[in-house]
Motif scaffolding. Structure first.
Motif, PDB file in Angstrom:
ATOM      1  N   ALA A  78      17.449  -7.553 -14.056  1.00 35.53           N
ATOM      2  CA  ALA A  78      16.940  -6.677 -13.385  1.00 35.53           C
ATOM      3  C   ALA A  78      15.697  -7.286 -12.609  1.00 35.53           C
ATOM      4  O   ALA A  78      14.890  -7.204 -13.268  1.00 35.53           O
ATOM      5  CB  ALA A  78      16.820  -5.339 -13.867  1.00 35.53           C
ATOM      6  N   LEU A  79      15.947  -7.482 -11.319  1.00 33.64           N
ATOM      7  CA  LEU A  79      14.661  -8.166 -10.603  1.00 33.64           C
ATOM      8  C   LEU A  79      13.998  -6.701  -9.978  1.00 33.64           C
ATOM      9  O   LEU A  79      14.402  -6.036  -9.113  1.00 33.64           O
ATOM     10  CB  LEU A  79      14.939  -8.879  -9.327  1.00 33.64           C
ATOM     11  N   ILE A  80      12.788  -6.607 -10.553  1.00 36.73           N
ATOM     12  CA  ILE A  80      11.924  -5.279 -10.287  1.00 36.73           C
ATOM     13  C   ILE A  80      11.013  -5.736  -9.023  1.00 36.73           C
ATOM     14  O   ILE A  80      10.320  -6.755  -8.907  1.00 36.73           O
ATOM     15  CB  ILE A  80      11.116  -4.637 -11.434  1.00 36.73           C
ATOM     16  N   ALA A  81      10.916  -4.788  -8.118  1.00 39.18           N
ATOM     17  CA  ALA A  81      10.032  -5.081  -6.945  1.00 39.18           C
ATOM     18  C   ALA A  81       9.326  -3.576  -6.688  1.00 39.18           C
ATOM     19  O   ALA A  81       9.834  -2.607  -6.939  1.00 39.18           O
ATOM     20  CB  ALA A  81      10.650  -5.664  -5.760  1.00 39.18           C
TER      21      ALA A  81
ATOM     22  N   ALA B  95       8.601  -5.474   0.493  1.00 36.65           N
ATOM     23  CA  ALA B  95       8.357  -5.229  -1.068  1.00 36.65           C
ATOM     24  C   ALA B  95       7.727  -6.369  -1.666  1.00 36.65           C
ATOM     25  O   ALA B  95       7.979  -7.349  -1.365  1.00 36.65           O
ATOM     26  CB  ALA B  95       9.513  -4.479  -1.895  1.00 36.65           C
ATOM     27  N   GLU B  96       7.365  -6.108  -3.049  1.00 38.63           N
ATOM     28  CA  GLU B  96       6.711  -7.359  -3.625  1.00 38.63           C
ATOM     29  C   GLU B  96       7.206  -7.372  -4.996  1.00 38.63           C
ATOM     30  O   GLU B  96       7.474  -6.639  -5.704  1.00 38.63           O
ATOM     31  CB  GLU B  96       5.072  -7.116  -3.505  1.00 38.63           C
ATOM     32  N   ILE B  97       8.060  -8.479  -5.400  1.00 36.35           N
ATOM     33  CA  ILE B  97       8.434  -8.720  -6.432  1.00 36.35           C
ATOM     34  C   ILE B  97       7.634  -8.776  -7.753  1.00 36.35           C
ATOM     35  O   ILE B  97       6.234  -9.593  -7.653  1.00 36.35           O
ATOM     36  CB  ILE B  97       8.997 -10.351  -6.362  1.00 36.35           C
ATOM     37  N   LYS B  98       7.704  -8.034  -8.578  1.00 41.17           N
ATOM     38  CA  LYS B  98       6.932  -7.826  -9.893  1.00 41.17           C
ATOM     39  C   LYS B  98       7.285  -8.731 -10.926  1.00 41.17           C
ATOM     40  O   LYS B  98       6.680  -9.440 -11.446  1.00 41.17           O
ATOM     41  CB  LYS B  98       6.896  -6.109 -10.139  1.00 41.17           C
ATOM     42  N   PHE B  99       8.626  -8.676 -11.278  1.00 39.62           N
ATOM     43  CA  PHE B  99       9.109  -9.281 -12.624  1.00 39.62           C
ATOM     44  C   PHE B  99      10.557  -9.042 -12.776  1.00 39.62           C
ATOM     45  O   PHE B  99      11.314  -8.272 -12.218  1.00 39.62           O
ATOM     46  CB  PHE B  99       8.602  -8.726 -13.974  1.00 39.62           C
ATOM     47  N   TRP B 100      11.052  -9.980 -13.754  1.00 32.25           N
ATOM     48  CA  TRP B 100      12.605  -9.988 -14.025  1.00 32.25           C
ATOM     49  C   TRP B 100      12.242  -8.965 -15.577  1.00 32.25           C
ATOM     50  O   TRP B 100      11.441  -9.135 -16.153  1.00 32.25           O
ATOM     51  CB  TRP B 100      12.951 -11.188 -14.593  1.00 32.25           C
TER      52      TRP B 100
ATOM     53  N   ASP C  88      17.809 -16.421  -5.905  1.00 31.50           N
ATOM     54  CA  ASP C  88      16.921 -15.891  -6.820  1.00 31.50           C
ATOM     55  C   ASP C  88      15.690 -17.052  -7.208  1.00 31.50           C
ATOM     56  O   ASP C  88      14.639 -16.684  -7.384  1.00 31.50           O
ATOM     57  CB  ASP C  88      17.082 -15.154  -8.151  1.00 31.50           C
ATOM     58  N   SER C  89      16.123 -18.318  -6.913  1.00 31.46           N
ATOM     59  CA  SER C  89      15.131 -19.360  -7.089  1.00 31.46           C
ATOM     60  C   SER C  89      14.280 -19.139  -6.096  1.00 31.46           C
ATOM     61  O   SER C  89      13.014 -19.950  -5.973  1.00 31.46           O
ATOM     62  CB  SER C  89      15.936 -20.715  -7.474  1.00 31.46           C
ATOM     63  N   LEU C  90      14.211 -18.406  -4.794  1.00 34.24           N
ATOM     64  CA  LEU C  90      13.356 -18.361  -3.599  1.00 34.24           C
ATOM     65  C   LEU C  90      12.251 -17.573  -3.871  1.00 34.24           C
ATOM     66  O   LEU C  90      11.303 -17.629  -3.342  1.00 34.24           O
ATOM     67  CB  LEU C  90      14.092 -18.179  -2.571  1.00 34.24           C
ATOM     68  N   VAL C  91      12.213 -16.727  -4.970  1.00 38.73           N
ATOM     69  CA  VAL C  91      11.356 -15.730  -5.457  1.00 38.73           C
ATOM     70  C   VAL C  91      10.476 -16.004  -6.653  1.00 38.73           C
ATOM     71  O   VAL C  91      10.983 -16.544  -7.541  1.00 38.73           O
ATOM     72  CB  VAL C  91      11.799 -14.192  -5.302  1.00 38.73           C
ATOM     73  N   GLU C  92       9.352 -15.497  -6.590  1.00 39.32           N
ATOM     74  CA  GLU C  92       8.692 -15.413  -7.838  1.00 39.32           C
ATOM     75  C   GLU C  92       7.580 -14.512  -7.867  1.00 39.32           C
ATOM     76  O   GLU C  92       7.749 -13.581  -6.781  1.00 39.32           O
ATOM     77  CB  GLU C  92       7.774 -16.803  -8.047  1.00 39.32           C
ATOM     78  N   LYS C  93       6.982 -13.929  -9.075  1.00 35.44           N
ATOM     79  CA  LYS C  93       6.239 -12.752  -9.105  1.00 35.44           C
ATOM     80  C   LYS C  93       5.010 -12.874  -7.722  1.00 35.44           C
ATOM     81  O   LYS C  93       4.506 -13.968  -7.563  1.00 35.44           O
ATOM     82  CB  LYS C  93       5.141 -12.732 -10.233  1.00 35.44           C
ATOM     83  N   GLY C  94       4.993 -11.774  -6.791  1.00 36.00           N
ATOM     84  CA  GLY C  94       4.179 -11.715  -5.806  1.00 36.00           C
ATOM     85  C   GLY C  94       4.985 -11.918  -4.638  1.00 36.00           C
ATOM     86  O   GLY C  94       4.283 -11.935  -3.544  1.00 36.00           O
TER      87      GLY C  94
ATOM     88  N   ILE D   5      11.787  -0.681  -6.988  1.00 37.18           N
ATOM     89  CA  ILE D   5      13.460  -0.712  -6.762  1.00 37.18           C
ATOM     90  C   ILE D   5      13.787  -1.828  -7.674  1.00 37.18           C
ATOM     91  O   ILE D   5      13.028  -2.657  -8.220  1.00 37.18           O
ATOM     92  CB  ILE D   5      13.541  -1.250  -5.141  1.00 37.18           C
ATOM     93  N   ASN D   6      15.121  -1.814  -7.952  1.00 34.66           N
ATOM     94  CA  ASN D   6      15.676  -3.086  -8.726  1.00 34.66           C
ATOM     95  C   ASN D   6      16.661  -3.623  -7.719  1.00 34.66           C
ATOM     96  O   ASN D   6      17.433  -3.169  -6.963  1.00 34.66           O
ATOM     97  CB  ASN D   6      16.544  -2.386  -9.680  1.00 34.66           C
ATOM     98  N   ILE D   7      16.571  -4.814  -7.681  1.00 35.32           N
ATOM     99  CA  ILE D   7      17.435  -5.861  -6.829  1.00 35.32           C
ATOM    100  C   ILE D   7      18.705  -6.383  -7.511  1.00 35.32           C
ATOM    101  O   ILE D   7      18.603  -7.138  -8.553  1.00 35.32           O
ATOM    102  CB  ILE D   7      16.549  -7.043  -6.131  1.00 35.32           C
ATOM    103  N   ALA D   8      19.684  -5.698  -6.978  1.00 32.65           N
ATOM    104  CA  ALA D   8      21.061  -6.279  -7.517  1.00 32.65           C
ATOM    105  C   ALA D   8      21.795  -7.259  -6.933  1.00 32.65           C
ATOM    106  O   ALA D   8      21.788  -7.250  -5.664  1.00 32.65           O
ATOM    107  CB  ALA D   8      21.839  -4.983  -7.608  1.00 32.65           C
TER     108      ALA D   8
END
Length: 107
Positions: free
Chosen positions: A101-104, A91-96, A28-34, A17-20
């Protein structure tokens, strides 16, 4: 690194998914990869009956992308996912991707 992201997007069997809207909510500062995020369907959303809100630690991060302006080819839209989500889907954050586009991936 960019080529690795492209390769992953094109070859993975993961449901992505892409988080819009992350800049709008400014969390968005609350998330990082994983990071693990919650996906919450909003069938009564006045703007989009297929809306799926994305939360991290109880705070709105954004929404699963659902418009042509916010989707990339390799991800599922909210409309594609709404009937397939499990209760308490995560879902798990993968990368920007391309800084917007924030991909999970669904887990």
């Amino acid at each position: 690194e960019f080529d690795e992201k492209i390769d992953y997007l094109k070859t993975t069997t993961d449901t992505l998914i892409n988080i819009a809207g992350t800049r709008f909510y400014n969390n968005d500062s609350l998330v990082e990869k994983g990071s693990v995020i919650d996906l919450i369907p909003e069938p009564d959303n006045e703007h989009d009956g297929d809306a799926i809100r994305v939360e991290v630690n109880g705070k709105t991060l954004g929404y699963v992308a659902n418009s042509p302006q916010t989707l990339i080819d390799e991800v599922k839209s909210a409309t594609n996912l709404k009937d397939k989500l499990k209760q308490n889907q995560k879902a798990e954050i993968k990368f920007w991707y391309m800084s917007w586009a924030l991909i999970a991936k669904l887990i």
